[in-house]
Design an enzyme around this catalytic site. Sequence first.
Site, short mmCIF file in Angstrom:
data_model
loop_
_atom_site.label_atom_id
_atom_site.label_comp_id
_atom_site.label_asym_id
_atom_site.label_seq_id
_atom_site.Cartn_x
_atom_site.Cartn_y
_atom_site.Cartn_z
N ASN A 34 5.98 17.07 27.03
CA ASN A 34 6.61 17.34 25.75
C ASN A 34 7.85 16.44 25.60
OD1 ASN A 34 8.50 18.53 23.89
ND2 ASN A 34 7.20 20.35 23.86
N ALA A 35 7.74 15.45 24.70
CA ALA A 35 8.79 14.43 24.58
C ALA A 35 10.14 15.05 24.23
CB ALA A 35 8.39 13.42 23.51
N LYS A 37 11.29 18.13 24.94
CA LYS A 37 11.86 18.81 26.11
C LYS A 37 12.39 17.79 27.12
CE LYS A 37 8.88 22.95 26.15
NZ LYS A 37 7.89 23.68 26.97
N ASP A 93 7.87 27.92 31.55
CA ASP A 93 6.90 28.66 30.75
C ASP A 93 7.69 29.64 29.88
OD1 ASP A 93 4.26 29.13 29.91
OD2 ASP A 93 4.21 30.98 31.05
N GLY A 181 6.08 27.84 16.56
CA GLY A 181 5.66 29.13 17.12
C GLY A 181 6.05 30.30 16.23
N HIS A 208 16.52 30.76 24.39
CA HIS A 208 16.06 31.10 25.74
C HIS A 208 15.90 29.85 26.60
CE1 HIS A 208 13.00 30.31 22.84
NE2 HIS A 208 12.01 30.29 23.70
N ARG A 209 15.30 28.80 26.00
CA ARG A 209 15.07 27.57 26.75
C ARG A 209 16.40 26.93 27.14
NH1 ARG A 209 10.45 26.65 24.93
NH2 ARG A 209 11.26 26.57 22.83
P1 IMP Z 1 5.82 27.03 26.02
O1 IMP Z 1 5.65 27.67 27.37
O2 IMP Z 1 7.22 26.50 25.78
O3 IMP Z 1 4.77 26.01 25.74
O4 IMP Z 1 5.63 28.19 24.94
C1 IMP Z 1 4.42 28.96 24.86
C2 IMP Z 1 4.31 29.61 23.49
O5 IMP Z 1 5.37 30.58 23.31
C3 IMP Z 1 4.47 28.65 22.30
O6 IMP Z 1 3.24 28.06 21.98
C4 IMP Z 1 4.97 29.59 21.20
O7 IMP Z 1 3.90 30.30 20.62
C5 IMP Z 1 5.85 30.57 21.97
N1 IMP Z 1 7.24 30.09 22.00
C6 IMP Z 1 7.92 29.61 23.09
N2 IMP Z 1 9.16 29.24 22.75
C7 IMP Z 1 9.27 29.47 21.43
C8 IMP Z 1 10.33 29.26 20.50
O8 IMP Z 1 11.43 28.76 20.82
N3 IMP Z 1 10.09 29.63 19.23
C9 IMP Z 1 8.91 30.17 18.83
N4 IMP Z 1 7.89 30.35 19.64
C10 IMP Z 1 8.06 30.02 20.94
#
Ligand code: IMP
Length: 223
Positions: A34-35, A37, A93, A181, A208-209
């Site tokens: 993911n560019a 990130k 994740d 998302g 959160h991230r």
């Molecule tokens: P990933 O692990 O970052 O790829 O997130 C998995 C899934 O969680 C995404 O495809 C979204 O559906 C949901 N998700 C994760 N982070 C977010 C966010 O910051 N906003 C909205 N949805 C999120």
Amino acid sequence: MLQKTKKSTNFTTHNDNFDKRKRKMKTLVFASNNAHKLEEIRAILGEKYEVKSLKDIGCEVDIPETGTTFRENALQKARYVKEHFGFDCFADDSGLQVEALGGEPGVYSARYAVKNGRQVTADNKDDANMNVLLEKLANEENRRACFRTSVALIYEGEEHFFDGIVEGHLIREKRGTGGFGYDPLFIPDGYDKTFAELGTEVKNGISHRARAVAQLAEFLRSV
Ligand code: IMP
């Protein structure tokens, strides 16, 4: 020829400085392509670490994520890279956890609609996931939810975890066009707009991230 020139002068080229910096850097793989990130994490970690993507190390596999928690999935990815490519590595994740649904969609956040038997295309995935959520919560007064990210790091033979959480609630119809998302449904505590309305800058400051990555960065700066 180049060697000779180097020895006979104190002149240091831009490339020499670049090479020296690189030699001092420790290589870490971020198990992602993911560019966005990658750019974010490289900016945070600065010059001490050279952060490589999966593509950079020639890993073309879609690494399996079969765990039941975010930590398990993140660790699965980090271990895969360590075992198959030998690099120290971190992986993340994330997902949404809804109190009234016992923590769903959780690790199924990305594929919630599919898990609930809906037809999904690449273009309508986010909408389909949100629609399932809205249907399940239609008669529910408790709208509490949180986004969670777990980062797993394998560093010099040891495994570490960093978790970031943002608490909030879910509204009854989608609002806003930013983000991705479940962003149009989620209002973080202390705000009256959804993540999709708040925009990237505000979201990246409290997400959160961002919180999980800040802890990872603090750890890596300290070692
Ligand atoms: P990933 O692990 O970052 O790829 O997130 C998995 C899934 O969680 C995404 O495809 C979204 O559906 C949901 N998700 C994760 N982070 C977010 C966010 O910051 N906003 C909205 N949805 C999120």
